[in-house]
Design an enzyme around this catalytic site. Structure first.
Site, PDB file in Angstrom:
ATOM      1  N   CYS A  30       0.866  -1.175   0.000  1.00 22.73           N
ATOM      2  CA  CYS A  30       0.000   0.000   0.000  1.00 22.73           C
ATOM      3  C   CYS A  30       0.899   1.220   0.000  1.00 22.73           C
ATOM      4  O   CYS A  30       2.087   1.125   0.269  1.00 22.73           O
ATOM      5  CB  CYS A  30      -0.850   0.058   1.269  1.00 22.73           C
ATOM      6  SG  CYS A  30      -2.096  -1.227   1.395  1.00 22.73           S
ATOM      7  N   GLY A  50      -0.198   0.031  -4.984  1.00 21.59           N
ATOM      8  CA  GLY A  50      -1.509  -0.588  -4.780  1.00 21.59           C
ATOM      9  C   GLY A  50      -2.507  -0.075  -5.785  1.00 21.59           C
ATOM     10  O   GLY A  50      -2.567   1.138  -6.028  1.00 21.59           O
ATOM     11  N   ASN A  54       0.087   1.277   5.733  1.00 21.72           N
ATOM     12  CA  ASN A  54       0.842   0.382   4.853  1.00 21.72           C
ATOM     13  C   ASN A  54       1.549  -0.627   5.748  1.00 21.72           C
ATOM     14  O   ASN A  54       2.299  -0.251   6.644  1.00 21.72           O
ATOM     15  CB  ASN A  54       1.859   1.203   4.057  1.00 21.72           C
ATOM     16  CG  ASN A  54       2.850   0.337   3.274  1.00 21.72           C
ATOM     17  OD1 ASN A  54       3.953   0.767   2.987  1.00 21.72           O
ATOM     18  ND2 ASN A  54       2.485  -0.877   2.936  1.00 21.72           N
ATOM     19  N   GLY A  55       1.311  -1.907   5.500  1.00 24.15           N
ATOM     20  CA  GLY A  55       1.975  -2.945   6.289  1.00 24.15           C
ATOM     21  C   GLY A  55       1.045  -4.086   6.603  1.00 24.15           C
ATOM     22  O   GLY A  55       0.000  -4.255   5.962  1.00 24.15           O
ATOM     23  N   TYR A  87      12.509  -4.349  -5.628  1.00 22.16           N
ATOM     24  CA  TYR A  87      11.391  -4.286  -6.568  1.00 22.16           C
ATOM     25  C   TYR A  87      10.339  -3.218  -6.267  1.00 22.16           C
ATOM     26  O   TYR A  87       9.901  -2.528  -7.177  1.00 22.16           O
ATOM     27  CB  TYR A  87      10.716  -5.665  -6.623  1.00 22.16           C
ATOM     28  CG  TYR A  87       9.430  -5.679  -7.413  1.00 22.16           C
ATOM     29  CD1 TYR A  87       9.435  -5.451  -8.791  1.00 22.16           C
ATOM     30  CD2 TYR A  87       8.208  -5.884  -6.781  1.00 22.16           C
ATOM     31  CE1 TYR A  87       8.252  -5.440  -9.513  1.00 22.16           C
ATOM     32  CE2 TYR A  87       7.024  -5.875  -7.500  1.00 22.16           C
ATOM     33  CZ  TYR A  87       7.049  -5.647  -8.859  1.00 22.16           C
ATOM     34  OH  TYR A  87       5.891  -5.629  -9.569  1.00 22.16           O
TER      35      TYR A  87
END
Ligand code: SF4
Length: 461
Positions: A9, A35, A108-109, A248
């Site tokens: 995210c 995302g 995010n996580g 990435y």
């Protein structure tokens, strides 16, 4: 179908004098790669206003939405689900009351003990509208003991285990919080009349801001229009930043660990050339994420770099492709070889990772059909053998190609003439910080905190 770990995210938070939501909207565009399932914005203007929608930012939010989201503080979110399914109830930001005050949160996580805390919060009388771990964080923060934010954040950090980079919208400004392990990134920037928090520094660049620094693991900062303050810091005995952000996830133009990601990836490619040299005519990269590593490989080896595959950037979301012929078409929809350039050549093909191994055989086949003489696959990550529990949807252990096959077996499976993966030592040589500051569990199985191996992203459904 494309065989990459799925992005997690992205979060942003902005304080400015006017139209914070418009700036947050533009900042979100810069982190769309993190995302694509849903997106949303929240602003404070006497009360919290939230707008979320499914799909890409351009599908989820439009001009009239931005017009309605008045206020000088804003947070935003773009989501790929790592806990909870793809539905509008799980889109973010999400809001709730803290006493008589409203707040909203973007996350995010992935929190690995969300289930137990959710059960406890339900016993406390909390009601949940979603099946995401993010609402567990929000409710925990809102109901934590203490009147000051620093007390609530301290309690929350003592209870949560896992990865969480957060932006929290309040009536007085925006709080940015990074978990004590520092798994997911979060950084701070300055704009003319305020401050910015974002998952990646490219979001700050895109709105004309100046990057200041990363938020430290275990740190909480409070930004207003004219000030930024650290309001809490939990000293952390262990740091475990996700090394895959460098390989990435992050954009090459972002700064991670005080280094441009492009530079880090070039170093990975150079290291790969040292570890797995081979005679060849040209080096190509699988676009976009492996291009920097391919340039690094070429510079180190002295073999010229050239573009060999062109990516169609406008392919929509993945469809289920039930048979071999359609899967081949699927790869062709996204990648097209430059036949004239690569025909009759011996080619080193650099890619960032192999997860399930669903795409690489098709890429090799595509290149063979384009007349390539020899194909030497070079992967600028070690073999992925373990699933991620910290905000990346990779695969289960049994689905991961390298957890079931040796390197020789993988080479046969993808039908390449040779195959070389970057070693874990080589990877750690290439990243900016010391190896003990990174999580590398998907390669080594050494998770920074104990995990339940067969956890599902639908645990809270
Ligand atoms: S397991 Fe892999 S993808 Fe997950 S946080 Fe660790 S390094 Fe990143």
């Amino acid at each position: 179908m494309f065989d990459h770990p799925k992005e997690e995210c992205g979060v942003v938070g902005i304080t400015t004098s006017v139209d914070a939501s418009r700036l947050a909207f533009f900042a979100l565009y810069a982190i769309q790669h993190r995302g694509q399932e849903s997106a949303g914005l929240a602003t404070y203007n006497g009360k919290i206003n939230i707008k979320t929608g499914m799909g890409l930012i351009s599908q989820a939010l439009n001009e009239p939405d931005i017009e309605l989201l008045k206020g000088s503080f804003s947070i935003g979110h773009t989501r790929y689900s790592t806990t909870g399914s793809t539905k509008i109830e799980n889109a973010q930001p999400i809001g709730c009351l803290v006493g008589s005050e409203e707040i909203a949160l973007s996350h995010n996580g992935n929190v690995i003990n969300a289930q137990g805390i959710r059960d406890e919060l339900i016993e406390w009388g909390c009601e949940f509208n979603s099946t995401s771990d993010s609402e567990v964080i929000l409710q925990l923060l809102a109901n934590a003991p203490g009147k000051k934010w620093k007390d609530k954040i301290s309690y929350m950090m003592n209870r949560l285990q896992g990865a969480y980079s957060l932006t929290v919208l309040t009536k007085d400004g925006v709080i940015g919080i990074r978990d004590p392990l520092g798994v997911r990134p979060l950084c701070l920037g300055k704009i003319d009349d305020g401050y910015v928090l974002a998952s990646e520094s490219c979001a700050i660049d895109h709105i004309g801001g100046e990057y200041i620094r990363e938020i430290d693991p275990g740190e909480a900062v409070f930004i207003t229009r004219d000030d930024v303050k650290t309001i809490f810091k939990k000293e952390s005995p262990k740091i475990a930043a996700c090394v895959f952000e460098n390989i990435y996830f992050a954009r090459p133009d972002s700064i991670l660990d005080d280094q441009l990601v492009y530079t880090t990836r070039k170093k990975m490619g150079a290291q790969l050339a040292i570890e797995h040299p081979v005679e060849a005519d040209i080096v190509i990269g699988v676009p976009d994420s492996a291009i920097a590593a391919a340039v690094g490989y070429a510079e180190q080896s002295g073999i010229p770099f050239t573009e060999g595959l062109v990516k169609n950037r406008y392919v929509g979301r993945t469809f289920i492709l039930p048979d071999q012929r359609l899967r081949e078409v699927g790869v062709r929809r996204k990648l097209n070889p430059l036949k004239e350039i690569i025909k009759d050549k011996s080619v080193i093909v650099v890619d960032d990772s192999i997860v399930r191994g669903t795409t690489t055989p098709f890429v090799v086949d595509l290149l063979r059909k384009a007349g390539v003489k020899e194909i030497h696959m070079r992967i600028c990550a070690p073999p992925i053998k373990w699933p991620c529990h910290f905000g990346v949807d990779m695969a289960t252990k049994s689905e991961l190609l390298a957890s079931n096959k040796s390197i020789d077996q993988i080479q046969n499976y993808i039908k390449a003439d040779s195959l070389g993966y970057l070693s874990i030592e080589g990877l750690m040589e290439s990243v900016p910080k010391a190896s003990n500051k990174y999580c590398d569990a998907c390669f080594t199985g050494k998770y920074p905190i104990p995990v339940q191996l067969e956890m599902s992203k639908f645990n809270l459904e």
